[in-house]
Enzyme design. Structure first.
Site, mmCIF file in Angstrom:
data_model
loop_
_atom_site.group_PDB
_atom_site.id
_atom_site.type_symbol
_atom_site.label_atom_id
_atom_site.label_comp_id
_atom_site.label_asym_id
_atom_site.label_seq_id
_atom_site.Cartn_x
_atom_site.Cartn_y
_atom_site.Cartn_z
ATOM 1 C CB SER A 12 41.211 28.462 -31.700
ATOM 2 O OG SER A 12 41.628 28.213 -33.032
ATOM 3 C CG ASN A 87 41.565 19.177 -34.092
ATOM 4 O OD1 ASN A 87 40.815 18.598 -34.879
ATOM 5 N ND2 ASN A 87 41.589 20.511 -34.004
ATOM 6 C CB SER A 139 41.474 13.301 -43.242
ATOM 7 O OG SER A 139 40.738 13.633 -44.405
ATOM 8 C CE1 TYR A 152 44.427 17.977 -43.810
ATOM 9 C CE2 TYR A 152 42.941 16.440 -44.903
ATOM 10 C CZ TYR A 152 43.247 17.251 -43.825
ATOM 11 O OH TYR A 152 42.366 17.329 -42.757
ATOM 12 C CB ALA A 154 51.621 12.520 -47.731
#
Length: 241
Positions: A12, A87, A139, A152, A154
């Site tokens: 979105s 995503n 990331s 995050y 992990a």
């Protein structure tokens, strides 16, 4: 000519929106997943010139995912989702000593459990058709670890490891599995960060754009990328190599 379908979770806004638009330009019917923000998802669909549809579900809820995908399949007899872009993700930053347990579980559930919940039911059709593209949003945090992002890091580190493992399982069936690892990209997730300070750490001296990430995703989704699998493409302006 039969339509080809691509599912983008968390489509979105931000990177997900840019990916949906780019894949629509490549001729895909894009399936835009979102959890709650229908208004923004509709904006994405509009930017894709209506070339697709919305499919709401929470990626962390396996039953919800399976029901939604089964309903989609029933409405599209003979079709299959040949590209999935995992995503969807959230940040709940804090040093681990002060991190609420719920923030750990929620971040991991959306990024890592979500990858499994969405990808696993789509694999049989990809294997049957001997073609598929699985692209996971990792990331820089999953590559090097970042303080204040243990949860995050992990989750994204797990995505990278899962990408490499799954790639080896399905390569013989014409399915590739890759990840892209963005650095600082100008989206809602980087709002509130001090760009003036952070860009001094980046050799390119700027934040990236969602469109730059989307171009890499579109290439990995293409048939021309069929010999690339199990890889992580860093999109970070030289921040971490």
């Amino acid at each position: 000519m039969n339509s080809k379908y691509a599912l983008i979770t968390g489509g979105s806004r931000g990177i997900g929106r840019a990916v949906a638009v780019r894949l629509a330009q490549e001729g895909y019917q894009v399936i835009i997943n979102y959890a709650s923000n229908e208004q923004e998802a509709l904006k994405t669909l509009e930017l894709c010139h209506g070339q697709g549809e919305l499919l709401p579900f929470d990626v962390s809820d396996s039953q919800q995912v399976r029901t939604a995908l089964a309903d989609w399949q029933n409405k599209h007899e003979g079709a299959y989702i040949e590209v999935v872009v995992n995503n969807a993700g959230i940040r709940r930053d804090n040093v681990m000593a002060l991190m609420p347990e719920a923030d750990w579980h929620r971040v991991v559930a959306i990024s890592l459990d979500g990858f499994f919940n969405v990808t696993q039911p789509l694999l049989p059709a990809m294997q049957l058709h001997k073609f598929g593209r699985i692209i996971n949003m990792a990331s820089v945090s999953g590559l090097k670890g970042l303080p204040g992002q243990t949860n995050y890091s992990a989750a994204k580190g797990g995505i990278i490891a899962a990408t490499k493992a799954l790639a080896q399982e399905v390569a013989r069936r014409g399915i590739t599995v890759n990840a892209v690892a963005p650095g600082f990209i100008k989206t809602d997730m980087t709002e509130g960060l001090d760009e003036t300070v952070l860009r001094k750490q980046i050799p390119a001296q700027r934040f990236g754009t969602p469109e730059e990430v989307a171009h890499a995703v579109a290439f990995l989704a293409s048939r021309e990328a069929g010999y690339i699998t199990g890889n992580v493409i860093s999109i970070n302006g030289g921040l971490y190599t």
